[in-house]
Design a protein around this motif. Structure first.
Motif, PDB file in Angstrom:
ATOM      1  N   ILE A 241       0.869  -1.198  -0.052  1.00  0.00           N
ATOM      2  CA  ILE A 241       0.045  -0.247  -0.066  1.00  0.00           C
ATOM      3  C   ILE A 241       1.123   1.365   0.143  1.00  0.00           C
ATOM      4  CG2 ILE A 241      -0.350   0.147   2.883  1.00  0.00           C
ATOM      5  CD1 ILE A 241      -3.306   0.978   1.716  1.00  0.00           C
TER       6      ILE A 241
ATOM      7  N   ILE B  22       0.972   5.060   0.713  1.00  0.00           N
ATOM      8  CA  ILE B  22       0.327   6.233   1.428  1.00  0.00           C
ATOM      9  C   ILE B  22       1.417   7.447   1.721  1.00  0.00           C
ATOM     10  CG2 ILE B  22      -1.153   7.017   3.203  1.00  0.00           C
ATOM     11  CD1 ILE B  22      -1.928   4.082   3.572  1.00  0.00           C
ATOM     12  N   THR B  23       2.544   6.683   2.425  1.00  0.00           N
ATOM     13  CA  THR B  23       3.255   7.791   2.969  1.00  0.00           C
ATOM     14  C   THR B  23       4.365   7.983   1.824  1.00  0.00           C
ATOM     15  OG1 THR B  23       3.234   6.353   4.839  1.00  0.00           O
ATOM     16  CG2 THR B  23       5.005   7.930   4.719  1.00  0.00           C
TER      17      THR B  23
ATOM     18  N   GLY C  18       3.526  12.150   6.066  1.00  0.00           N
ATOM     19  CA  GLY C  18       3.492  10.983   6.855  1.00  0.00           C
ATOM     20  C   GLY C  18       2.129  10.784   7.793  1.00  0.00           C
ATOM     21  N   SER C  19       1.921  11.521   8.729  1.00  0.00           N
ATOM     22  CA  SER C  19       0.862  11.659   9.693  1.00  0.00           C
ATOM     23  C   SER C  19      -0.455  12.353   8.645  1.00  0.00           C
ATOM     24  CB  SER C  19       0.854  12.056  10.823  1.00  0.00           C
ATOM     25  OG  SER C  19       1.698  11.411  11.722  1.00  0.00           O
TER      26      SER C  19
ATOM     27  N   PHE D 261       8.751   4.568   2.766  1.00  0.00           N
ATOM     28  CA  PHE D 261       8.655   3.701   3.903  1.00  0.00           C
ATOM     29  C   PHE D 261       7.543   2.652   3.395  1.00  0.00           C
ATOM     30  CE2 PHE D 261       9.380   7.178   6.571  1.00  0.00           C
ATOM     31  CZ  PHE D 261      10.773   6.944   6.681  1.00  0.00           C
ATOM     32  N   ILE D 262       7.606   1.987   2.120  1.00  0.00           N
ATOM     33  CA  ILE D 262       6.461   1.348   1.641  1.00  0.00           C
ATOM     34  C   ILE D 262       6.795  -0.317   2.079  1.00  0.00           C
ATOM     35  CG2 ILE D 262       5.181   0.473  -0.262  1.00  0.00           C
ATOM     36  CD1 ILE D 262       4.567   3.397   0.712  1.00  0.00           C
ATOM     37  N   THR D 263       6.191  -1.005   2.852  1.00  0.00           N
ATOM     38  CA  THR D 263       6.222  -2.353   3.262  1.00  0.00           C
ATOM     39  C   THR D 263       6.411  -3.046   1.950  1.00  0.00           C
ATOM     40  OG1 THR D 263       5.492  -1.966   5.523  1.00  0.00           O
ATOM     41  CG2 THR D 263       5.706  -4.334   4.753  1.00  0.00           C
TER      42      THR D 263
ATOM     43  N   VAL E 271      11.410  -2.577   3.344  1.00  0.00           N
ATOM     44  CA  VAL E 271      10.570  -1.599   3.294  1.00  0.00           C
ATOM     45  C   VAL E 271      11.244  -0.651   2.318  1.00  0.00           C
ATOM     46  CG1 VAL E 271       9.627   0.304   4.723  1.00  0.00           C
ATOM     47  CG2 VAL E 271       9.793  -2.171   5.759  1.00  0.00           C
TER      48      VAL E 271
ATOM     49  N   LEU F  86       8.363  -0.401  16.244  1.00  0.00           N
ATOM     50  CA  LEU F  86       8.130   0.393  14.918  1.00  0.00           C
ATOM     51  C   LEU F  86       6.652   0.443  15.313  1.00  0.00           C
ATOM     52  CD1 LEU F  86       7.608   0.880  12.126  1.00  0.00           C
ATOM     53  CD2 LEU F  86       6.931  -1.461  11.719  1.00  0.00           C
TER      54      LEU F  86
ATOM     55  N   ILE G 102       4.557   3.540  15.617  1.00  0.00           N
ATOM     56  CA  ILE G 102       4.823   4.655  14.580  1.00  0.00           C
ATOM     57  C   ILE G 102       3.979   4.330  13.416  1.00  0.00           C
ATOM     58  CG2 ILE G 102       6.571   5.694  13.023  1.00  0.00           C
ATOM     59  CD1 ILE G 102       8.696   4.982  15.102  1.00  0.00           C
TER      60      ILE G 102
ATOM     61  N   GLY H 216       1.559   3.012  10.465  1.00  0.00           N
ATOM     62  CA  GLY H 216       0.016   2.707  10.542  1.00  0.00           C
ATOM     63  C   GLY H 216      -0.697   3.472  11.593  1.00  0.00           C
TER      64      GLY H 216
ATOM     65  N   THR I 233       0.713   6.986  14.026  1.00  0.00           N
ATOM     66  CA  THR I 233       1.652   6.941  15.267  1.00  0.00           C
ATOM     67  C   THR I 233       0.814   7.126  16.624  1.00  0.00           C
ATOM     68  OG1 THR I 233       1.609   9.617  15.580  1.00  0.00           O
ATOM     69  CG2 THR I 233       3.259   8.404  14.106  1.00  0.00           C
TER      70      THR I 233
ATOM     71  N   GLU J 163       0.753   9.145  18.765  1.00  0.00           N
ATOM     72  CA  GLU J 163       0.070  10.568  19.080  1.00  0.00           C
ATOM     73  C   GLU J 163      -1.082  10.933  18.313  1.00  0.00           C
ATOM     74  OE1 GLU J 163       3.360   9.994  18.368  1.00  0.00           O
ATOM     75  OE2 GLU J 163       4.246  10.366  20.408  1.00  0.00           O
TER      76      GLU J 163
HETATM   77  C1  LIG Z   1       9.046  -0.102   8.862  1.00  0.00           C
HETATM   78  C2  LIG Z   1       7.862   0.853   8.235  1.00  0.00           C
HETATM   79  C3  LIG Z   1       7.134   0.297   7.655  1.00  0.00           C
HETATM   80  C4  LIG Z   1       5.968   1.284   6.905  1.00  0.00           C
HETATM   81  N1  LIG Z   1       5.161   0.635   5.858  1.00  0.00           N
HETATM   82  C5  LIG Z   1       4.270   1.409   5.282  1.00  0.00           C
HETATM   83  C6  LIG Z   1       3.268   0.855   4.272  1.00  0.00           C
HETATM   84  O1  LIG Z   1       3.496  -0.125   4.140  1.00  0.00           O
HETATM   85  N2  LIG Z   1       2.679   2.111   3.487  1.00  0.00           N
HETATM   86  C7  LIG Z   1       2.807   3.295   3.858  1.00  0.00           C
HETATM   87  O2  LIG Z   1       1.857   4.080   3.250  1.00  0.00           O
HETATM   88  N3  LIG Z   1       3.469   3.881   4.825  1.00  0.00           N
HETATM   89  C8  LIG Z   1       4.359   2.828   5.724  1.00  0.00           C
HETATM   90  N4  LIG Z   1       4.888   3.578   6.746  1.00  0.00           N
HETATM   91  C9  LIG Z   1       4.792   4.713   7.077  1.00  0.00           C
HETATM   92  C10 LIG Z   1       4.258   5.006   8.267  1.00  0.00           C
HETATM   93  O3  LIG Z   1       2.900   4.912   8.469  1.00  0.00           O
HETATM   94  C11 LIG Z   1       4.506   6.674   8.956  1.00  0.00           C
HETATM   95  O4  LIG Z   1       6.023   6.603   9.236  1.00  0.00           O
HETATM   96  C12 LIG Z   1       3.728   7.088   9.982  1.00  0.00           C
HETATM   97  O5  LIG Z   1       2.384   7.343   9.635  1.00  0.00           O
HETATM   98  C13 LIG Z   1       4.403   8.502  10.521  1.00  0.00           C
HETATM   99  O6  LIG Z   1       4.655   9.292   9.457  1.00  0.00           O
HETATM  100  P1  LIG Z   1       6.085   9.798   9.485  1.00  0.00           P
HETATM  101  O7  LIG Z   1       7.008   8.868   9.820  1.00  0.00           O
HETATM  102  O8  LIG Z   1       6.220  10.639   8.076  1.00  0.00           O
HETATM  103  O9  LIG Z   1       6.147  10.650  10.884  1.00  0.00           O
HETATM  104  P2  LIG Z   1       5.476  12.532  10.759  1.00  0.00           P
HETATM  105  O10 LIG Z   1       3.913  12.579  10.302  1.00  0.00           O
HETATM  106  O11 LIG Z   1       6.208  13.320  10.224  1.00  0.00           O
HETATM  107  O12 LIG Z   1       5.320  12.424  12.494  1.00  0.00           O
HETATM  108  C14 LIG Z   1       6.702  12.877  13.209  1.00  0.00           C
HETATM  109  C15 LIG Z   1       6.356  12.772  14.503  1.00  0.00           C
HETATM  110  O13 LIG Z   1       5.463  14.186  14.715  1.00  0.00           O
HETATM  111  C16 LIG Z   1       4.408  13.564  15.380  1.00  0.00           C
HETATM  112  N5  LIG Z   1       3.008  14.311  14.873  1.00  0.00           N
HETATM  113  C17 LIG Z   1       2.490  14.327  13.702  1.00  0.00           C
HETATM  114  N6  LIG Z   1       1.703  15.046  13.586  1.00  0.00           N
HETATM  115  C18 LIG Z   1       1.140  15.411  14.834  1.00  0.00           C
HETATM  116  C19 LIG Z   1      -0.274  15.990  15.383  1.00  0.00           C
HETATM  117  N7  LIG Z   1      -1.031  16.333  14.742  1.00  0.00           N
HETATM  118  N8  LIG Z   1      -0.223  15.923  16.774  1.00  0.00           N
HETATM  119  C20 LIG Z   1       0.899  15.397  17.504  1.00  0.00           C
HETATM  120  N9  LIG Z   1       2.189  14.828  16.855  1.00  0.00           N
HETATM  121  C21 LIG Z   1       2.026  14.639  15.921  1.00  0.00           C
HETATM  122  C22 LIG Z   1       4.184  12.146  15.111  1.00  0.00           C
HETATM  123  O14 LIG Z   1       3.359  11.361  16.148  1.00  0.00           O
HETATM  124  C23 LIG Z   1       5.667  11.612  15.349  1.00  0.00           C
HETATM  125  O15 LIG Z   1       6.024  11.375  16.547  1.00  0.00           O
HETATM  126  C24 LIG Z   1       5.971   2.705   7.256  1.00  0.00           C
HETATM  127  C25 LIG Z   1       6.864   3.085   8.438  1.00  0.00           C
HETATM  128  C26 LIG Z   1       7.933   2.238   8.470  1.00  0.00           C
HETATM  129  C27 LIG Z   1       8.976   3.032   9.641  1.00  0.00           C
END
Ligand SMILES: Cc1cc2nc3c(=O)[nH]c(=O)nc-3n(C[C@H](O)[C@H](O)[C@H](O)COP(=O)(O)OP(=O)(O)OC[C@H]3O[C@@H](n4cnc5c(N)ncnc54)[C@H](O)[C@@H]3O)c2cc1C
Length: 387
Positions: free
Chosen positions: A126, A128-129, A134-135, A159-161, A213, A362, A365, A367, A369, A371
């Motif tokens: 999938i 998305i990221t 990210g979030s 970060f796409i698994t 990933v 992991l 973080i 799917g 985070t 927060e």
């Molecule tokens: C090993 C691994 C596998 C993954 N697999 C997939 C996948 O298959 N497909 C896919 O699409 N994605 C995948 N991801 C991505 C994963 O879903 C994202 O890493 C996650 O959603 C967080 O996004 P980010 O890393 O960009 O962090 P950011 O969104 O940049 O966040 C950084 C920090 O800020 C905090 N933060 C951000 N916004 C807020 C808020 N509004 N309030 C409070 N705190 C906040 C977060 O909680 C975090 O602590 C994977 C990630 C990893 C590491």
């Protein structure tokens, strides 16, 4: 055994768990440490597919067994008990990719792009990221523009698994930048062999080392219009729908990571002697065991509640978020406490506890985070109070 309690599980679910556990003991447990060197062999996913564990929550017409998400949580927990990265890869294919296709795909799409996933012949992921997103998924930068009977998709996904292993991606892109992304996002099935689709790199991770990933580039990839999932503009709804089932299944995985560390800590504390006593006789140790048991029991109950609600077709954003938040934080605490109880041995690779701790880390973080989940839960609470 506590997790076989008939209070929560049906007789059929208990029998199914025993069957999955026997499969895992035979096919996965003997290689679970070796798998941590990665990448998982593709034929293991095929074996899991042939055993029927890619499609327990998918319809029979697509080759699934239509048992429901509660059964997917059983598969997720049992495989994760052996190796976290392997189940992350399996689930990225079966659930993260599979659920949007299953729920929003046409009969033809399911035949071509879901049935081979369920058989374990093909692998899904999938997307998305992104590097800048990210979030805040609604802020995604990947764009798709219509060109005749095709869409042209351009962007990067990070970060796409399964990214470098997958045959198909459920890819989200903005198709109408003029409107709110909640109405201007579309989901596509993208064939990863398409011209313009490339792997920039596989990330080097702290844990989940059996999985791959990846950072992917999608450079003017042409996607036929019959590979749109649902209808154009429906992408954000599909994404939100997918996340509830993903989070419930991840909650079950988190319980899986915690089990061997818990079992190892219980046995070790009963055998290891210091100061002339078994270390379980020190409250500093035995109270950690009590907390572990409590978290496992509570986590399972929360996870099954969310799965049952989704299986009944109910909205379960709050329950899925609570289950994922609770179990993933619990898994980090349980694996960490188990390592502490083992002392120096826990820090070695002679025991798999350090591996499960790295894997568990992991999940507060990926799917969503911790927060973001707290944000979602409080939002649902205030909605319930009409405030
Ligand atoms: C090993 C691994 C596998 C993954 N697999 C997939 C996948 O298959 N497909 C896919 O699409 N994605 C995948 N991801 C991505 C994963 O879903 C994202 O890493 C996650 O959603 C967080 O996004 P980010 O890393 O960009 O962090 P950011 O969104 O940049 O966040 C950084 C920090 O800020 C905090 N933060 C951000 N916004 C807020 C808020 N509004 N309030 C409070 N705190 C906040 C977060 O909680 C975090 O602590 C994977 C990630 C990893 C590491």
């Amino acid at each position: 055994m506590d997790y076989l309690s008939t209070v929560f599980w049906t007789q059929d679910e208990i029998r199914f768990r025993e069957e999955v556990r026997a499969f895992c003991e035979k096919e996965i447990a003997p290689v679970s440490d070796k798998l941590d060197k990665g990448p998982y062999p593709r034929d293991l996913i095929t074996k899991i597919g042939k055993a029927g564990y890619m499609g327990v929550h998918h319809e029979k017409a697509a080759g699934g067994s239509a048992r429901g998400l509660s059964y997917e949580t059983i598969v997720a927990e049992e495989i994760s008990r052996c190796n976290g990265g392997l189940d992350m890869a399996r689930m990225a294919s079966a659930t993260l990719y599979g659920m949007p296709v299953s729920k929003f795909g046409t009969v033809e799409q399911k035949k071509r792009y879901l049935a081979p996933i369920i058989r374990g012949d093909k692998i899904g992921c999938i997307g998305i990221t992104e590097p800048d997103v990210g979030s805040d998924t609604a802020g995604m930068k990947t764009r798709a523009e219509r060109d005749g009977n095709e869409w042209v998709v351009t962007g990067e996904k990070r970060f796409i698994t399964n990214g470098s292993q997958a045959d198909y991606m459920c890819c989200f892109a903005i198709t109408d930048p003029k409107v709110d992304p909640k109405n201007g996002m579309t989901a596509f099935i993208v064939d990863t062999k398409s011209k313009g689709f490339s792997v920039l790199k596989d990330h080097d991770l702290l844990g989940m080392k059996s999985s791959r990933v990846s950072w992917l580039k999608i450079d003017h990839v042409r996607v036929p219009s019959d590979m749109v999932l649902g209808s154009p503009g429906q992408g954000f709804r599909i994404l939100m729908d997918e996340l509830d089932s993903e989070r419930t299944a991840i909650a079950a995985e988190a319980i899986g990571y915690a089990r061997i560390p818990y079992e190892t800590a219980v046995k070790h504390s009963n055998e290891r002697q210091q100061f002339g006593k078994r270390i379980r006789e020190f409250e500093g140790v035995s109270f950690k065991i009590a907390d572990m048991a409590m978290k496992l029991e509570a986590g399972r109950a929360l996870t099954l509640t969310a799965a049952r609600m989704l299986d009944k077709g109910l909205k379960a954003t709050k329950q899925a978020s609570i289950a994922k938040l609770y179990t993933t934080e619990a898994a980090v605490q349980i694996t960490n406490d188990a390592l502490q109880i083992l002392g120096g041995l826990g820090y070695t690779t002679d025991y798999p506890v350090e591996r499960f701790l790295r894997d568990a880390r992991l999940m507060t973080i990926g799917g969503g985070t911790a927060e973001i989940l707290r944000f979602l839960i409080q939002r649902e609470v205030f909605k319930e109070f009409e405030l």
